[in-house]
Structures are given as structure tokens and as C-alpha cells.
Design a protein around this motif. Sequence first.
Motif, PDB file in Angstrom:
ATOM      1  N   ALA A 193     -29.171  46.547 -10.352  1.00  0.00           N
ATOM      2  CA  ALA A 193     -28.772  47.883  -9.911  1.00  0.00           C
ATOM      3  C   ALA A 193     -28.254  48.719 -11.072  1.00  0.00           C
ATOM      4  CB  ALA A 193     -27.709  47.773  -8.821  1.00  0.00           C
ATOM      5  N   GLY A 194     -27.566  48.057 -12.000  1.00  0.00           N
ATOM      6  CA  GLY A 194     -27.013  48.781 -13.137  1.00  0.00           C
ATOM      7  C   GLY A 194     -27.934  48.816 -14.339  1.00  0.00           C
ATOM      8  N   GLY A 195     -29.106  48.152 -14.240  1.00  0.00           N
ATOM      9  CA  GLY A 195     -30.044  48.130 -15.354  1.00  0.00           C
ATOM     10  C   GLY A 195     -29.553  47.341 -16.547  1.00  0.00           C
ATOM     11  N   VAL A 196     -28.696  46.327 -16.326  1.00  0.00           N
ATOM     12  CA  VAL A 196     -28.106  45.579 -17.442  1.00  0.00           C
ATOM     13  C   VAL A 196     -28.359  44.073 -17.320  1.00  0.00           C
ATOM     14  CG1 VAL A 196     -26.324  47.298 -17.898  1.00  0.00           C
ATOM     15  CG2 VAL A 196     -25.879  45.471 -16.240  1.00  0.00           C
ATOM     16  N   LEU A 197     -29.276  43.659 -16.459  1.00  0.00           N
ATOM     17  CA  LEU A 197     -29.556  42.237 -16.299  1.00  0.00           C
ATOM     18  C   LEU A 197     -30.280  41.706 -17.539  1.00  0.00           C
ATOM     19  CD1 LEU A 197     -29.615  39.678 -14.492  1.00  0.00           C
ATOM     20  CD2 LEU A 197     -31.815  40.480 -13.622  1.00  0.00           C
ATOM     21  N   ASP A 198     -29.811  40.583 -18.082  1.00  0.00           N
ATOM     22  CA  ASP A 198     -30.470  39.939 -19.220  1.00  0.00           C
ATOM     23  C   ASP A 198     -31.534  38.994 -18.660  1.00  0.00           C
ATOM     24  OD1 ASP A 198     -31.212  38.332 -21.411  1.00  0.00           O
ATOM     25  OD2 ASP A 198     -29.275  38.659 -22.374  1.00  0.00           O
ATOM     26  N   PHE A 199     -32.792  39.419 -18.717  1.00  0.00           N
ATOM     27  CA  PHE A 199     -33.872  38.655 -18.100  1.00  0.00           C
ATOM     28  C   PHE A 199     -34.130  37.334 -18.838  1.00  0.00           C
ATOM     29  CE2 PHE A 199     -34.665  42.892 -16.449  1.00  0.00           C
ATOM     30  CZ  PHE A 199     -35.002  42.625 -15.129  1.00  0.00           C
ATOM     31  N   ALA A 200     -33.834  37.267 -20.122  1.00  0.00           N
ATOM     32  CA  ALA A 200     -34.014  36.018 -20.870  1.00  0.00           C
ATOM     33  C   ALA A 200     -33.051  34.946 -20.363  1.00  0.00           C
ATOM     34  CB  ALA A 200     -33.821  36.265 -22.365  1.00  0.00           C
ATOM     35  N   VAL A 201     -31.801  35.323 -20.181  1.00  0.00           N
ATOM     36  CA  VAL A 201     -30.801  34.380 -19.669  1.00  0.00           C
ATOM     37  C   VAL A 201     -31.137  33.999 -18.230  1.00  0.00           C
ATOM     38  CG1 VAL A 201     -28.364  34.080 -19.077  1.00  0.00           C
ATOM     39  CG2 VAL A 201     -28.995  35.226 -21.204  1.00  0.00           C
ATOM     40  N   MET A 202     -31.545  34.985 -17.430  1.00  0.00           N
ATOM     41  CA  MET A 202     -31.911  34.711 -16.045  1.00  0.00           C
ATOM     42  C   MET A 202     -33.103  33.759 -15.985  1.00  0.00           C
ATOM     43  SD  MET A 202     -30.950  35.410 -12.975  1.00  0.00           S
ATOM     44  CE  MET A 202     -31.629  34.731 -11.449  1.00  0.00           C
ATOM     45  N   GLY A 203     -34.080  33.970 -16.865  1.00  0.00           N
ATOM     46  CA  GLY A 203     -35.234  33.080 -16.905  1.00  0.00           C
ATOM     47  C   GLY A 203     -34.852  31.664 -17.293  1.00  0.00           C
ATOM     48  N   VAL A 256     -18.608  29.772 -16.707  1.00  0.00           N
ATOM     49  CA  VAL A 256     -17.914  31.038 -16.466  1.00  0.00           C
ATOM     50  C   VAL A 256     -18.369  32.085 -17.477  1.00  0.00           C
ATOM     51  CG1 VAL A 256     -15.674  32.197 -16.444  1.00  0.00           C
ATOM     52  CG2 VAL A 256     -15.901  29.927 -15.427  1.00  0.00           C
ATOM     53  N   THR A 257     -18.482  31.672 -18.743  1.00  0.00           N
ATOM     54  CA  THR A 257     -18.936  32.588 -19.787  1.00  0.00           C
ATOM     55  C   THR A 257     -20.366  33.051 -19.541  1.00  0.00           C
ATOM     56  OG1 THR A 257     -17.487  31.534 -21.412  1.00  0.00           O
ATOM     57  CG2 THR A 257     -19.316  32.849 -22.262  1.00  0.00           C
ATOM     58  N   LYS A 258     -21.219  32.112 -19.127  1.00  0.00           N
ATOM     59  CA  LYS A 258     -22.630  32.459 -18.883  1.00  0.00           C
ATOM     60  C   LYS A 258     -22.750  33.505 -17.776  1.00  0.00           C
ATOM     61  CE  LYS A 258     -25.883  30.277 -20.194  1.00  0.00           C
ATOM     62  NZ  LYS A 258     -26.761  30.366 -21.380  1.00  0.00           N
ATOM     63  N   LEU A 259     -22.035  33.284 -16.675  1.00  0.00           N
ATOM     64  CA  LEU A 259     -22.134  34.213 -15.551  1.00  0.00           C
ATOM     65  C   LEU A 259     -21.350  35.493 -15.804  1.00  0.00           C
ATOM     66  CD1 LEU A 259     -21.885  32.006 -12.324  1.00  0.00           C
ATOM     67  CD2 LEU A 259     -23.900  32.826 -13.520  1.00  0.00           C
ATOM     68  N   GLY A 260     -20.212  35.372 -16.465  1.00  0.00           N
ATOM     69  CA  GLY A 260     -19.327  36.521 -16.600  1.00  0.00           C
ATOM     70  C   GLY A 260     -19.644  37.453 -17.742  1.00  0.00           C
ATOM     71  N   SER A 261     -20.404  36.977 -18.750  1.00  0.00           N
ATOM     72  CA  SER A 261     -20.643  37.849 -19.896  1.00  0.00           C
ATOM     73  C   SER A 261     -22.062  37.795 -20.455  1.00  0.00           C
ATOM     74  CB  SER A 261     -19.663  37.499 -21.035  1.00  0.00           C
ATOM     75  OG  SER A 261     -19.836  36.160 -21.453  1.00  0.00           O
ATOM     76  N   GLU A 262     -22.798  36.706 -20.211  1.00  0.00           N
ATOM     77  CA  GLU A 262     -24.122  36.578 -20.811  1.00  0.00           C
ATOM     78  C   GLU A 262     -25.256  36.969 -19.866  1.00  0.00           C
ATOM     79  OE1 GLU A 262     -24.677  32.727 -22.481  1.00  0.00           O
ATOM     80  OE2 GLU A 262     -22.795  32.771 -23.613  1.00  0.00           O
ATOM     81  N   LEU A 263     -25.031  36.872 -18.546  1.00  0.00           N
ATOM     82  CA  LEU A 263     -26.093  37.198 -17.601  1.00  0.00           C
ATOM     83  C   LEU A 263     -26.364  38.689 -17.563  1.00  0.00           C
ATOM     84  CD1 LEU A 263     -28.089  36.044 -15.555  1.00  0.00           C
ATOM     85  CD2 LEU A 263     -26.303  36.176 -13.803  1.00  0.00           C
ATOM     86  N   VAL A 264     -25.388  39.482 -17.934  1.00  0.00           N
ATOM     87  CA  VAL A 264     -25.566  40.932 -18.025  1.00  0.00           C
ATOM     88  C   VAL A 264     -25.306  41.356 -19.465  1.00  0.00           C
ATOM     89  CG1 VAL A 264     -24.983  41.412 -15.625  1.00  0.00           C
ATOM     90  CG2 VAL A 264     -23.167  41.305 -17.328  1.00  0.00           C
TER      91      VAL A 264
END
Length: 380
Positions: A119-129, A63-71
Motif C-alpha cells: 500500500a505504501g509502495g515500500v515492500l522489498d520484493f527481494a526480501v519477500m521472495g 524481529v529485525t527482518k520483519l521490522g526493518s528489512e521487509l520494507v
Amino acid sequence: MISLLLVVGVLVAMFVAFNIGGSTTGPAFGPAVGAGAISKPVAAGLMGVFFFLGAWTLGRNVVTKLGSELVVDTGVFTLTTSITVLFFIGVALLVGNVFGVPASTSMTAVGAIAGLGLAGGVLDFAVMGEIVVWWVVSPIVGFWVSLIVGRYVYDRLDELVAMERSEGPLFTVDRSGSVPVPRVHRTTNRRELAGTATVVGIGCLMAFSSGTSNIANAVAPLVGSGNLAMNPAIALGGLAVTVGAFTIARRTLETMGSDITELPLTAAIVVAAVSSTLVVFLSALGIPASFVIIATMSVVGLGWGRATRRVPAPAVVTGDGESDDPLREGTDTDATEVPNPSALFDPLTTARIVLMQNVVPVVATVGAYLTFRYVPIFGF
């Protein structure tokens, strides 16, 4: 005062959790119900209990990863965007049901949130990777572990797991005292009891692993927005999953719900054990794992291992009528690779499942991005 929009968001989140309970109870406890080990109400109760335990312990990591770290900016999680993300997750479940393929709820949830972040320009690409790397690695691990089990260990496991049902119920209730006490029925043998405990235990493990990963799919957007605290969110999600297990899951329990539980009992146990263990491991790392994709590759690996296992070469009868089988003469011989057609998986079905499980998250990602980027009400 609680806003009407928050109430709508909570109801949508609970609806997603309700569908999760309905779709995952069958794969988890289908083998146990099909073998007559437990009843449907007991399966639903166990699903609710172990899902909640998984959600309350390791599930909060996801929940933390998706809700606060992915963005990188959780401000994008307004109530409106959170409800929209949950809408895309719900649509994915619907699409999967329409095509008869269990869609990856975790991958779809990540895709929808990633679309919002882009869309909001706030995606954390490191976490997504990091998440994508584990998505690639975990099915490969599941495939090879299951392949090894299928090739070298399956036959022995099959002998251990095989249950010969005795007449009568497994348990009876002794009502002679003031408090009813459950007891093993006198006709139940130890082998049957051990097999039953194994099947039910694997179901509990699957329910626990579902809680560790799937709770985030229902509540992460609302928790990330700050409109709903972690503990109440998990409690509401667990309650909705339990309701789904007691209601719409009854049909999936009857039909075994998915391709996993249509396998022989031993194969279902192997696939469930491998997949659940990997999902729990990834959840401990905070990675939203796709149980259905790992399980699919586990099925393929198990079938491949069974199809190429080493079996003794067949005996050759000579002209004088005597067997020329060196095994009968007590000598060693090389084993021969003999395909077992009954153990092979259906390539077309497998391809369709893998395709749909990857297409649906992509559609959710693109759809979320276009919606949040170009619909004026979101302001991106």
C-alpha cells in the motif's frame, strides 16, 4: 511522556503474545504432561523460560527482518499502522481457533506487513521472495526427513522411547536436611527416566524454537516504528507469553492442544524434533518460519513413511501343514511393501489444515493492503 497510543500498541502486542503462549504451550509440552512426566505449572514455567531464551538470542534476527528489512522505508510503521498490523495478526489467531486449525502466525504477520508495504509502495520484493522460497523449501525438507525416519528408523525409536510407568512419582523431595533436595524415586527405572528426559527436552526445544520465530509476530511492528526498543519489546513479549502459558494454555495442555500431540508419543517426538530444528535454523537466518505448516508436512511424511515401510513377507502354509516362510528356514527374502492403515494420515483433514493455513495469511495480506490503501486516515 508516554503517549496513550503507544500504551495501546504495547497492550495489543502483549495480547498477541498472550495468545501465542496459550496456543503453543500445548503442542510443546502436551506429550510430557500427558505422559505424567511433568505437571501443568512446570510446563508453563518451562515454556516461559525457553521461549524467552529463544526470543532473546535468535528471535531478534526475525524481529529485525520483519521490522526493518521487509520494507525499504520503516517510516510506514507509525503507531497507527503498527496497531492495525497487530490487529490483523490477532484476527488470524481468532479465525484459526474458530475453524479448529492452528493458523500460521508467522505467515500472517509477514502477510499483514507485506500488505502495508504494498500500500505504501515500500515492500522489498527481494526480501519477500527470500522468505517465500524458504516457506516452500522448509515443509518439503520436513516431509522428507520425517518420511525417512518413519520408514527406516521409527520402530527402533519407538522401542527406545517407550516408557513403562512405575508406581509412585518420578521424583521425591528429601527434606531431611536444611535445604530440600529433589531425588529420583526409588521405583523409577533408568529407562523411564531417560524417556521422561527426552519428552521434556523436546518440549523445551519446541518452546525455544517458538521464541526464535514467534516473538517477531508480536513486537516487530512496534520495534520497526522505533517506538519500542528491541530489548524491552522482547521482555514484554516474553512476559505475556508466560502469562498465557499459565492461564489459557491449561486447557490446551489437557486436550493436547493440536493434532501433533494427539499422535503416539514417539511420533509426536519425531515431528517436534524435526519441526523445531528447522524453525531454529530458519530463525538464525532471520526467516519467520511457520511451525504449524512444517509440523503438518512432517506428520504427513511420517505417516507416509510408516505406511510404506518394508516389512517381511507373510509366511505361506503349504498343503502338508508346514510353513513355507523362508525367514524361518534362515534364508533371505525380499521385503514386501505392505501398507499399514493405522499409520496413514487423513487426507481430508490434512487438506483442510493446509488450505486454512494458506488462506488465512492471504486474507490478512489482501485485507491489510485494502485497509492501508483506501482508508483515508493512513494517508497512502
